[in-house]
Design a protein around this motif. Sequence first.
Motif, PDB file in Angstrom:
ATOM      1  N   LEU A  96       0.826  -1.206   0.000  1.00 23.86           N
ATOM      2  CA  LEU A  96       0.000   0.000   0.000  1.00 23.86           C
ATOM      3  C   LEU A  96       0.858   1.252   0.000  1.00 23.86           C
ATOM      4  O   LEU A  96       1.954   1.270   0.574  1.00 23.86           O
ATOM      5  CB  LEU A  96      -0.920   0.027   1.225  1.00 23.86           C
ATOM      6  N   LYS A  97       0.346   2.280  -0.637  1.00 27.31           N
ATOM      7  CA  LYS A  97       1.027   3.577  -0.650  1.00 27.31           C
ATOM      8  C   LYS A  97      -0.012   4.685  -0.675  1.00 27.31           C
ATOM      9  O   LYS A  97      -1.142   4.502  -1.128  1.00 27.31           O
ATOM     10  CB  LYS A  97       1.951   3.705  -1.851  1.00 27.31           C
ATOM     11  N   TYR A 126      -0.064   5.379  10.501  1.00 31.31           N
ATOM     12  CA  TYR A 126       0.190   3.979  10.204  1.00 31.31           C
ATOM     13  C   TYR A 126      -1.015   3.432   9.451  1.00 31.31           C
ATOM     14  O   TYR A 126      -2.101   4.033   9.441  1.00 31.31           O
ATOM     15  CB  TYR A 126       0.437   3.174  11.475  1.00 31.31           C
ATOM     16  N   ILE A 127      -0.847   2.287   8.821  1.00 33.36           N
ATOM     17  CA  ILE A 127      -1.921   1.660   8.057  1.00 33.36           C
ATOM     18  C   ILE A 127      -2.413   0.432   8.795  1.00 33.36           C
ATOM     19  O   ILE A 127      -1.626  -0.403   9.249  1.00 33.36           O
ATOM     20  CB  ILE A 127      -1.442   1.285   6.645  1.00 33.36           C
ATOM     21  N   ASN A 128      -3.722   0.347   8.922  1.00 34.67           N
ATOM     22  CA  ASN A 128      -4.356  -0.786   9.584  1.00 34.67           C
ATOM     23  C   ASN A 128      -5.389  -1.402   8.643  1.00 34.67           C
ATOM     24  O   ASN A 128      -6.192  -0.700   8.036  1.00 34.67           O
ATOM     25  CB  ASN A 128      -5.041  -0.339  10.881  1.00 34.67           C
ATOM     26  N   GLU A 152       4.337  -2.728  12.409  1.00 31.03           N
ATOM     27  CA  GLU A 152       3.099  -2.052  12.773  1.00 31.03           C
ATOM     28  C   GLU A 152       2.554  -1.161  11.668  1.00 31.03           C
ATOM     29  O   GLU A 152       1.667  -0.339  11.900  1.00 31.03           O
ATOM     30  CB  GLU A 152       3.287  -1.233  14.063  1.00 31.03           C
ATOM     31  N   GLY A 153       3.057  -1.306  10.475  1.00 30.47           N
ATOM     32  CA  GLY A 153       2.545  -0.528   9.349  1.00 30.47           C
ATOM     33  C   GLY A 153       2.839   0.957   9.440  1.00 30.47           C
ATOM     34  O   GLY A 153       2.099   1.776   8.881  1.00 30.47           O
ATOM     35  N   VAL A 186       1.362  -5.655   3.762  1.00 31.10           N
ATOM     36  CA  VAL A 186       0.626  -6.497   4.698  1.00 31.10           C
ATOM     37  C   VAL A 186       0.549  -7.904   4.109  1.00 31.10           C
ATOM     38  O   VAL A 186       0.198  -8.084   2.943  1.00 31.10           O
ATOM     39  CB  VAL A 186      -0.788  -5.931   4.992  1.00 31.10           C
ATOM     40  N   LYS A 187       0.936  -8.864   4.908  1.00 37.13           N
ATOM     41  CA  LYS A 187       0.884 -10.264   4.492  1.00 37.13           C
ATOM     42  C   LYS A 187      -0.320 -10.914   5.152  1.00 37.13           C
ATOM     43  O   LYS A 187      -0.415 -10.964   6.386  1.00 37.13           O
ATOM     44  CB  LYS A 187       2.170 -10.987   4.896  1.00 37.13           C
TER      45      LYS A 187
END
Length: 263
Positions: A158-159, A173-175, A192-193, A218-219
């Motif tokens: 992701l970007k 951060y990305i969740n 933690e993204g 993210v995996k």
Amino acid sequence: MMLLKVCPLFSSCCIGRNNQPALILLFYLVFYCFLAGMFALTMWVMLLTLDDYVPRYRDRVPSPGLVIRPNSLDILFNKSEPQKYDQYVRDLESFLRRYNDSQQEMNEDCTPGDYRLQDNSEDMNKKACRFKRASLSLCSGLSDPNFGYHEGKPCIVLKMNRIIGLKPHGDPYINCTVKKDSPVQMHYFPSEGRIDKMYFPYYGRKAHENYVQPLVAVKLLLTKEDYNKELTVECRVEGSNLRNNDERDKFLGRVTFRIKVTE
């Protein structure tokens, strides 16, 4: 006494009818040349007012959009058939080439946690901070060239879209969440993204020629219970003042995609 008849200028008695089409053509030729000249002049004057490095007029976008790689909102594949997921692997590999060490050597090591401010620099060409694909660990494609697709545990990168001058507050951060009864485990890279503030602000395509956006991978640790089901995944930018809940724009600070893995 003989009377002389005076012809008005361009009257039909002085100019033959055969010459009228030529005069009409000449008139329109001069007229359109004049219009073209006026257009060229106004464009030249407008270009004199533009800055090659900073756009004169910019849309007031409060927050960036969020996009994913592979470049698809419907990721469907059979983990036992490489040809089914090869397009996703090739898309990720192509996208991450700019993050290879050979490409990032020209950029600088920056101080984590601080904005990379260069407003007072006399040099219009701004320095960019390094982001190496190795920081994506298991989703970098270095240790696993298949990005987990062969084992049914795919990686999604992701970007955020680029916005000139953006300086997000807080600790962004990305969740990601999966819309189903039982949760799906995920691993984030970097840890933690997190999206470090040292990659902000962005100064524009020409001034920041070597700039690359920070990434978060993210995996999805899918299990057999998750196979053969269409799962809806939503990822949001959290922990900052960036907006992620505008119902009028589904991609402002968030993105939703579907994934289905079969055996």
